[in-house]
Scaffold this motif. Structure first.
Motif, PDB file in Angstrom:
ATOM      1  N   SER A   2       0.824  -1.212   0.000  1.00 16.41           N
ATOM      2  CA  SER A   2       0.000   0.000   0.000  1.00 16.41           C
ATOM      3  C   SER A   2       0.857   1.260   0.000  1.00 16.41           C
ATOM      4  O   SER A   2       0.604   2.196  -0.768  1.00 16.41           O
ATOM      5  CB  SER A   2      -0.930   0.004   1.224  1.00 16.41           C
ATOM      6  OG  SER A   2      -1.835  -1.088   1.187  1.00 16.41           O
ATOM      7  N   VAL A   3       1.869   1.295   0.868  1.00 14.35           N
ATOM      8  CA  VAL A   3       2.684   2.508   0.948  1.00 14.35           C
ATOM      9  C   VAL A   3       3.526   2.696  -0.314  1.00 14.35           C
ATOM     10  O   VAL A   3       3.797   3.817  -0.729  1.00 14.35           O
ATOM     11  CB  VAL A   3       3.570   2.485   2.220  1.00 14.35           C
ATOM     12  CG1 VAL A   3       4.789   1.584   2.040  1.00 14.35           C
ATOM     13  CG2 VAL A   3       4.009   3.896   2.579  1.00 14.35           C
ATOM     14  N   VAL A   4       3.911   1.607  -0.970  1.00 14.03           N
ATOM     15  CA  VAL A   4       4.641   1.710  -2.235  1.00 14.03           C
ATOM     16  C   VAL A   4       3.749   2.364  -3.290  1.00 14.03           C
ATOM     17  O   VAL A   4       4.190   3.260  -4.025  1.00 14.03           O
ATOM     18  CB  VAL A   4       5.124   0.316  -2.710  1.00 14.03           C
ATOM     19  CG1 VAL A   4       5.571   0.374  -4.169  1.00 14.03           C
ATOM     20  CG2 VAL A   4       6.265  -0.170  -1.834  1.00 14.03           C
ATOM     21  N   ARG A  63       4.500   6.004  -4.993  1.00 12.25           N
ATOM     22  CA  ARG A  63       4.594   6.127  -6.454  1.00 12.25           C
ATOM     23  C   ARG A  63       3.619   7.172  -6.972  1.00 12.25           C
ATOM     24  O   ARG A  63       3.924   7.910  -7.918  1.00 12.25           O
ATOM     25  CB  ARG A  63       4.316   4.781  -7.118  1.00 12.25           C
ATOM     26  CG  ARG A  63       5.406   3.739  -6.926  1.00 12.25           C
ATOM     27  CD  ARG A  63       5.019   2.437  -7.610  1.00 12.25           C
ATOM     28  NE  ARG A  63       4.867   2.628  -9.053  1.00 12.25           N
ATOM     29  CZ  ARG A  63       3.951   2.018  -9.791  1.00 12.25           C
ATOM     30  NH1 ARG A  63       3.085   1.186  -9.224  1.00 12.25           N
ATOM     31  NH2 ARG A  63       3.888   2.231 -11.090  1.00 12.25           N
ATOM     32  N   SER A  64       2.444   7.247  -6.364  1.00  6.69           N
ATOM     33  CA  SER A  64       1.435   8.203  -6.830  1.00  6.69           C
ATOM     34  C   SER A  64       1.841   9.648  -6.573  1.00  6.69           C
ATOM     35  O   SER A  64       1.363  10.563  -7.236  1.00  6.69           O
ATOM     36  CB  SER A  64       0.094   7.925  -6.141  1.00  6.69           C
ATOM     37  OG  SER A  64       0.131   8.283  -4.765  1.00  6.69           O
ATOM     38  N   LEU A  65       2.748   9.868  -5.617  1.00  7.19           N
ATOM     39  CA  LEU A  65       3.179  11.225  -5.295  1.00  7.19           C
ATOM     40  C   LEU A  65       3.961  11.865  -6.439  1.00  7.19           C
ATOM     41  O   LEU A  65       3.881  13.074  -6.657  1.00  7.19           O
ATOM     42  CB  LEU A  65       4.045  11.214  -4.026  1.00  7.19           C
ATOM     43  CG  LEU A  65       3.341  10.796  -2.733  1.00  7.19           C
ATOM     44  CD1 LEU A  65       4.350  10.714  -1.604  1.00  7.19           C
ATOM     45  CD2 LEU A  65       2.215  11.758  -2.386  1.00  7.19           C
ATOM     46  N   SER A  66       4.734  11.057  -7.142  1.00  9.19           N
ATOM     47  CA  SER A  66       5.554  11.588  -8.228  1.00  9.19           C
ATOM     48  C   SER A  66       5.025  11.218  -9.606  1.00  9.19           C
ATOM     49  O   SER A  66       5.494  11.734 -10.617  1.00  9.19           O
ATOM     50  CB  SER A  66       6.993  11.075  -8.097  1.00  9.19           C
ATOM     51  OG  SER A  66       7.028   9.653  -8.145  1.00  9.19           O
ATOM     52  N   ASN A  67       4.049  10.304  -9.633  1.00  9.43           N
ATOM     53  CA  ASN A  67       3.502   9.848 -10.909  1.00  9.43           C
ATOM     54  C   ASN A  67       1.979   9.786 -10.816  1.00  9.43           C
ATOM     55  O   ASN A  67       1.418   8.787 -10.358  1.00  9.43           O
ATOM     56  CB  ASN A  67       4.073   8.473 -11.262  1.00  9.43           C
ATOM     57  CG  ASN A  67       3.662   8.027 -12.660  1.00  9.43           C
ATOM     58  OD1 ASN A  67       2.942   8.726 -13.369  1.00  9.43           O
ATOM     59  ND2 ASN A  67       4.105   6.840 -13.045  1.00  9.43           N
ATOM     60  N   PRO A  68       1.296  10.852 -11.236  1.00  9.80           N
ATOM     61  CA  PRO A  68      -0.179  10.892 -11.123  1.00  9.80           C
ATOM     62  C   PRO A  68      -0.872   9.732 -11.821  1.00  9.80           C
ATOM     63  O   PRO A  68      -1.990   9.372 -11.445  1.00  9.80           O
ATOM     64  CB  PRO A  68      -0.535  12.224 -11.791  1.00  9.80           C
ATOM     65  CG  PRO A  68       0.703  13.062 -11.677  1.00  9.80           C
ATOM     66  CD  PRO A  68       1.833  12.089 -11.801  1.00  9.80           C
ATOM     67  N   ALA A 128      -5.002   3.706   1.920  1.00  5.51           N
ATOM     68  CA  ALA A 128      -4.381   2.823   2.919  1.00  5.51           C
ATOM     69  C   ALA A 128      -2.883   3.099   2.998  1.00  5.51           C
ATOM     70  O   ALA A 128      -2.296   3.141   4.087  1.00  5.51           O
ATOM     71  CB  ALA A 128      -4.642   1.362   2.556  1.00  5.51           C
ATOM     72  N   GLY A 129      -2.272   3.300   1.835  1.00  5.00           N
ATOM     73  CA  GLY A 129      -0.841   3.617   1.806  1.00  5.00           C
ATOM     74  C   GLY A 129      -0.551   4.961   2.443  1.00  5.00           C
ATOM     75  O   GLY A 129       0.480   5.128   3.115  1.00  5.00           O
ATOM     76  N   LYS A 130      -1.447   5.895   2.250  1.00  5.79           N
ATOM     77  CA  LYS A 130      -1.270   7.222   2.861  1.00  5.79           C
ATOM     78  C   LYS A 130      -1.284   7.124   4.379  1.00  5.79           C
ATOM     79  O   LYS A 130      -0.518   7.791   5.077  1.00  5.79           O
ATOM     80  CB  LYS A 130      -2.368   8.156   2.371  1.00  5.79           C
ATOM     81  CG  LYS A 130      -2.231   9.586   2.853  1.00  5.79           C
ATOM     82  CD  LYS A 130      -3.313  10.470   2.252  1.00  5.79           C
ATOM     83  CE  LYS A 130      -3.155  11.914   2.710  1.00  5.79           C
ATOM     84  NZ  LYS A 130      -4.205  12.798   2.123  1.00  5.79           N
TER      85      LYS A 130
END
Length: 293
Positions: free
Chosen positions: A188-190, A194-199, A212-214
């Motif tokens: 989840s955190v991965v 990844r979503s932070l730098s790649n929308p 969940a990752g957040k």
């Protein structure tokens, strides 16, 4: 073998040698050849008289001109040292901002810095300073310990996780190997990171997994990377919102980082490079980063 035979076309006598119907002529040496031989011989004699030429045991003939290549080189080195001393003293005495404000002085800095980088840093960071797997790209604005000249100079001096008593120290925890997080939490955190730098990741992965990752990130990662995940130069924690990754930004690489942890290493150059060289190198790297933006 024919003897005393004259060639009917040229009028020259033959030598008597013949190869497959081709006969060798006994033609005279062209006069220009004699001319150049004579000129060469005269030049040699003049050179021997004017220039150092002949060894005489422990010494040699000095020549009438008294030219000494060793003395010429020594004098050139002295002149170069005087010229270098003029601008290196300024670099030692002036601040980073004062040096950067002088284009002519910066030209010397960049020329010397390029050589220093190639001799000492390119083995890890690459000849173009763009890094590689495990080695940061130094042409970006993403610096672990700060990208201003003062911070760069200090990093060069003390190193990272080095033997220097004032070394910068940083280590990414092994959340999976040390059983700090479960596998699904790491997954989840991965995805969230990844979503932070790649929308595009946020569109591919279900929103529930991102959330969940957040939550996992907020509970375990914000202490170092910050609430906004933009890192912390005080701790050497990288910005996770840009596209510059030291160990790779794909899912597998990030998973390995979270599972096994990371501990980069940079040697201390205090004692290996002089304070002057470290200052020049810091200015060179800062300018290299600005030029690449």
């Amino acid at each position: 073998m024919a003897v005393d035979e004259r060639d009917p076309h040229t009028g020259y006598m033959t030598t008597g040698h013949e190869w497959n119907g081709i006969k060798e002529l006994n033609s005279p040496v062209p006069r220009p050849v004699y001319f150049f031989l004579i000129v060469t011989a005269l030049f040699s004699v003049v050179y021997w008289v004017l220039m150092p030429a002949w060894p005489l045991g422990v010494t040699y003939t000095k020549g009438l001109l008294g030219i000494d290549q060793r003395a010429i080189v020594s004098e050139s080195l002295k002149e170069a040292a005087i010229e270098r001393g003029a601008w290196t003293k300024r670099i030692e005495a002036e601040s980073f901002k004062e040096i950067q404000a002088d284009p002519r002085l910066m030209e010397k800095v960049l020329q010397t810095g390029r050589t220093l980088f190639g001799d000492n840093c390119a083995a890890c960071h690459g000849t173009k300073a763009q890094g590689g797997n495990g080695f940061p790209n130094l042409t970006t604005a993403s610096w672990l310990w700060g990208g201003d000249p003062e911070s760069i100079a200090e990093t060069i001096r003390v190193g990272i996780n080095s033997a220097h008593p004032k070394s910068r120290t940083s280590q990414m925890m092994a959340f999976g190997r040390d059983q700090l997080l479960k596998k699904d939490e790491i997954d989840s955190v991965v995805n969230y990171v990844r979503s932070l730098s790649n929308p595009a990741v946020a569109k591919e992965v279900p929103a529930a997994k991102i959330e969940a990752g957040k939550a996992v990130f907020a509970a375990n990662c914000v202490t170092c990377h910050g609430d906004n995940a933009k890192g912390n130069a005080e701790l050497g924690a990288p910005d996770l919102t840009d596209r510059f990754w030291i160990y790779g930004g794909d899912a597998e690489s990030i998973y390995t980082t979270v599972w096994s942890g990371r501990q980069g290493h940079m040697p201390s150059w205090d004692g290996r490079l002089s304070p002057l060289d470290r200052k020049i190198l810091a200015l060179y790297l800062f300018d290299l980063r600005r030029s690449a933006q």
